[in-house]
Write an enzyme that holds these catalytic residues in place. Structure first.
Site, PDB file in Angstrom:
ATOM      1  N   TYR A 160       7.011 -11.028   7.084  1.00 27.76           N
ATOM      2  CA  TYR A 160       7.338  -9.631   6.498  1.00 27.76           C
ATOM      3  C   TYR A 160       7.725  -9.874   5.103  1.00 27.76           C
ATOM      4  O   TYR A 160       7.710  -9.142   4.170  1.00 27.76           O
ATOM      5  CB  TYR A 160       8.202  -8.915   7.295  1.00 27.76           C
ATOM      6  CG  TYR A 160       8.040  -7.518   6.936  1.00 27.76           C
ATOM      7  CD1 TYR A 160       6.748  -6.924   7.310  1.00 27.76           C
ATOM      8  CD2 TYR A 160       9.146  -6.600   6.699  1.00 27.76           C
ATOM      9  CE1 TYR A 160       6.924  -5.424   7.055  1.00 27.76           C
ATOM     10  CE2 TYR A 160       8.932  -5.155   6.637  1.00 27.76           C
ATOM     11  CZ  TYR A 160       7.848  -4.640   6.463  1.00 27.76           C
ATOM     12  OH  TYR A 160       7.986  -3.295   6.305  1.00 27.76           O
ATOM     13  N   LYS A 167      11.938  -3.006   1.515  1.00 31.09           N
ATOM     14  CA  LYS A 167      12.317  -1.918   2.722  1.00 31.09           C
ATOM     15  C   LYS A 167      13.873  -1.791   2.528  1.00 31.09           C
ATOM     16  O   LYS A 167      14.520  -0.614   2.829  1.00 31.09           O
ATOM     17  CB  LYS A 167      11.819  -2.310   4.062  1.00 31.09           C
ATOM     18  CG  LYS A 167      10.389  -2.274   4.460  1.00 31.09           C
ATOM     19  CD  LYS A 167       9.879  -0.844   3.883  1.00 31.09           C
ATOM     20  CE  LYS A 167       8.344  -0.609   4.403  1.00 31.09           C
ATOM     21  NZ  LYS A 167       7.739   0.558   3.858  1.00 31.09           N
TER      22      LYS A 167
HETATM   23  P1  NAD Z   1      -1.769   2.173   5.633  1.00 33.85           P
HETATM   24  O1  NAD Z   1      -2.537   0.946   5.247  1.00 33.85           O
HETATM   25  O2  NAD Z   1      -2.739   3.030   6.370  1.00 33.85           O
HETATM   26  O3  NAD Z   1      -1.068   3.010   4.686  1.00 33.85           O
HETATM   27  C1  NAD Z   1      -0.511   2.298   3.180  1.00 33.85           C
HETATM   28  C2  NAD Z   1      -1.043   3.304   2.051  1.00 33.85           C
HETATM   29  O4  NAD Z   1      -0.451   3.074   1.161  1.00 33.85           O
HETATM   30  C3  NAD Z   1      -2.406   3.230   2.008  1.00 33.85           C
HETATM   31  O5  NAD Z   1      -2.872   4.749   2.128  1.00 33.85           O
HETATM   32  C4  NAD Z   1      -2.631   2.859   0.530  1.00 33.85           C
HETATM   33  O6  NAD Z   1      -3.615   3.597  -0.158  1.00 33.85           O
HETATM   34  C5  NAD Z   1      -1.261   3.434  -0.097  1.00 33.85           C
HETATM   35  N1  NAD Z   1      -0.890   2.730  -1.253  1.00 33.85           N
HETATM   36  C6  NAD Z   1      -0.877   1.324  -1.581  1.00 33.85           C
HETATM   37  N2  NAD Z   1      -0.412   1.261  -2.612  1.00 33.85           N
HETATM   38  C7  NAD Z   1      -0.463   2.330  -3.378  1.00 33.85           C
HETATM   39  C8  NAD Z   1      -0.261   2.948  -4.760  1.00 33.85           C
HETATM   40  N3  NAD Z   1       0.025   2.036  -5.590  1.00 33.85           N
HETATM   41  N4  NAD Z   1      -0.359   4.429  -4.955  1.00 33.85           N
HETATM   42  C9  NAD Z   1      -0.691   5.158  -3.980  1.00 33.85           C
HETATM   43  N5  NAD Z   1      -0.809   4.737  -2.866  1.00 33.85           N
HETATM   44  C10 NAD Z   1      -0.838   3.386  -2.452  1.00 33.85           C
HETATM   45  O7  NAD Z   1      -0.540   1.363   6.605  1.00 33.85           O
HETATM   46  P2  NAD Z   1       0.390   2.079   7.249  1.00 33.85           P
HETATM   47  O8  NAD Z   1       0.831   1.254   8.228  1.00 33.85           O
HETATM   48  O9  NAD Z   1       0.159   3.367   7.726  1.00 33.85           O
HETATM   49  O10 NAD Z   1       1.598   2.144   6.161  1.00 33.85           O
HETATM   50  C11 NAD Z   1       2.407   3.466   5.730  1.00 33.85           C
HETATM   51  C12 NAD Z   1       3.999   3.028   5.706  1.00 33.85           C
HETATM   52  O11 NAD Z   1       4.296   2.834   7.116  1.00 33.85           O
HETATM   53  C13 NAD Z   1       4.294   1.760   4.805  1.00 33.85           C
HETATM   54  O12 NAD Z   1       5.168   2.282   4.000  1.00 33.85           O
HETATM   55  C14 NAD Z   1       4.389   0.968   5.673  1.00 33.85           C
HETATM   56  O13 NAD Z   1       5.205  -0.124   5.178  1.00 33.85           O
HETATM   57  C15 NAD Z   1       5.204   1.690   6.993  1.00 33.85           C
HETATM   58  N6  NAD Z   1       5.242   1.083   8.201  1.00 33.85           N
HETATM   59  C16 NAD Z   1       4.392   0.705   8.683  1.00 33.85           C
HETATM   60  C17 NAD Z   1       4.555   0.191  10.111  1.00 33.85           C
HETATM   61  C18 NAD Z   1       3.225  -0.546  10.593  1.00 33.85           C
HETATM   62  O14 NAD Z   1       3.552  -1.444  11.602  1.00 33.85           O
HETATM   63  N7  NAD Z   1       2.132  -0.185  10.590  1.00 33.85           N
HETATM   64  C19 NAD Z   1       5.777   0.000  10.704  1.00 33.85           C
HETATM   65  C20 NAD Z   1       7.017   0.482   9.743  1.00 33.85           C
HETATM   66  C21 NAD Z   1       6.717   1.182   8.688  1.00 33.85           C
END
Ligand code: NAD
Length: 260
Positions: A160, A167
């Site tokens: 990570y 984060k």
């Molecule tokens: P995802 O890849 O579906 O979503 C990430 C999004 O960020 C994408 O839509 C991407 O286009 C967008 N993005 C990246 N750079 C960008 C920019 N410069 N401008 C605009 N958009 C941009 O993945 P996800 O897992 O749904 O992630 C969503 C959030 O949830 C993130 O903050 C991630 O860290 C967080 N999260 C995810 C998990 C997990 O296990 N999947 C757990 C905890 C938190």
């Protein structure tokens, strides 16, 4: 629960995205939505999902607008279009965006370079403040801003790395933004989701090991489903959470509470 409320969803990449789960929960609760995408390739994936939303009633079909949260001009143009679409009124924002270079999500954290550090912190942490600056003027009647975070902010998780540092900055930003915007009736919170197999998550080296480990150790003995995070987002967007701000709410089957 969200009838008459207008919300913007930033971060849908595909149907597995956590942002899409929050969007579905909020849409089903009656909210009128708008979406952001970055680039034409993603627009082609996201548009059919948005066009598939049913039971719109008298709500307008949600627009899909371009926004790069790492670029002030793009953010300005996005919020101008959003304001025009929603007649200057916004009730909630879902910020579900993170990015780090692939090489910074494997190996050791100590190897992180300056540019990779800035990229991860800029897109994944500062962007919440950039979004809040532009959303707050549209929230004259108060509102709710939420973001997505992960346990890696507090604890070391393999792979990570720099995203954990981003984060931690994001969670601190939530508290400072909550203090600044609270007097306007705007709440700012984070949902700390358990690991979910999405496009971004699959970029973290050893992610499937994390999924197996959590399934084994979490009190609920399973992994978190995106729809559960979606419903937590609905709660934060709604009147039900009106007394909550500056918080990190875990939606992780209880994993963060166990020591062994
Ligand atoms: P995802 O890849 O579906 O979503 C990430 C999004 O960020 C994408 O839509 C991407 O286009 C967008 N993005 C990246 N750079 C960008 C920019 N410069 N401008 C605009 N958009 C941009 O993945 P996800 O897992 O749904 O992630 C969503 C959030 O949830 C993130 O903050 C991630 O860290 C967080 N999260 C995810 C998990 C997990 O296990 N999947 C757990 C905890 C938190």
């Amino acid at each position: 629960m969200l009838q008459g409320k207008r919300g913007v969803i930033l971060g849908v990449a595909n149907r597995r995205s956590i942002a899409w789960a929050v969007a579905q929960s909020c849409h089903n609760a009656g909210a009128e939505l708008a979406f952001s995408v970055i680039g034409d390739r993603l627009e082609k994936k996201v548009r059919p999902l948005v066009e598939g939303l049913t039971d719109l009633g008298d709500r307008r079909r949600p627009p899909v607008l371009h926004c790069n949260v790492d670029d002030d001009a793009s953010l300005d143009s996005f919020f101008a279009q959003l304001s025009e679409h929603f007649d200057g009124k916004l009730d909630f924002v879902v910020h579900a965006i993170a990015f780090a270079n692939r090489e910074d999500l494997e190996g050791t954290f100590v190897a992180t370079g300056r540019e990779g550090f800035h990229t991860a912190l800029g897109v994944s942490a500062y962007s919440l403040t950039a979004v809040a600056q532009r959303a707050a003027p549209l929230m004259a009647e108060g509102g709710s801003i939420m973001t997505l975070t992960y346990l890696g902010a507090d604890r070391v998780l393999p792979g990570y790395n720099v995203m954990g540092v981003a984060k931690a900055a994001l969670e601190a930003s939530v508290r400072y933004l909550a203090a600044d915007l609270g007097p306007q009736g705007i709440r700012v919170n984070a949902i700390s989701a358990g690991p979910i197999s999405t496009l971004s998550a699959r970029g973290i080296a050893g992610f499937t090991k994390i999924l197996d480990h959590v399934k084994d150790r979490a009190p609920l003995k399973r992994n978190t489903e995106a729809a559960e995070v979606g419903d937590t987002g609905l709660f934060l967007a709604s009147h039900l959470s009106r007394g909550i701000t500056g918080e990190v709410i875990f939606c992780d089957c209880g994993y963060n509470t166990v020591g062994m």
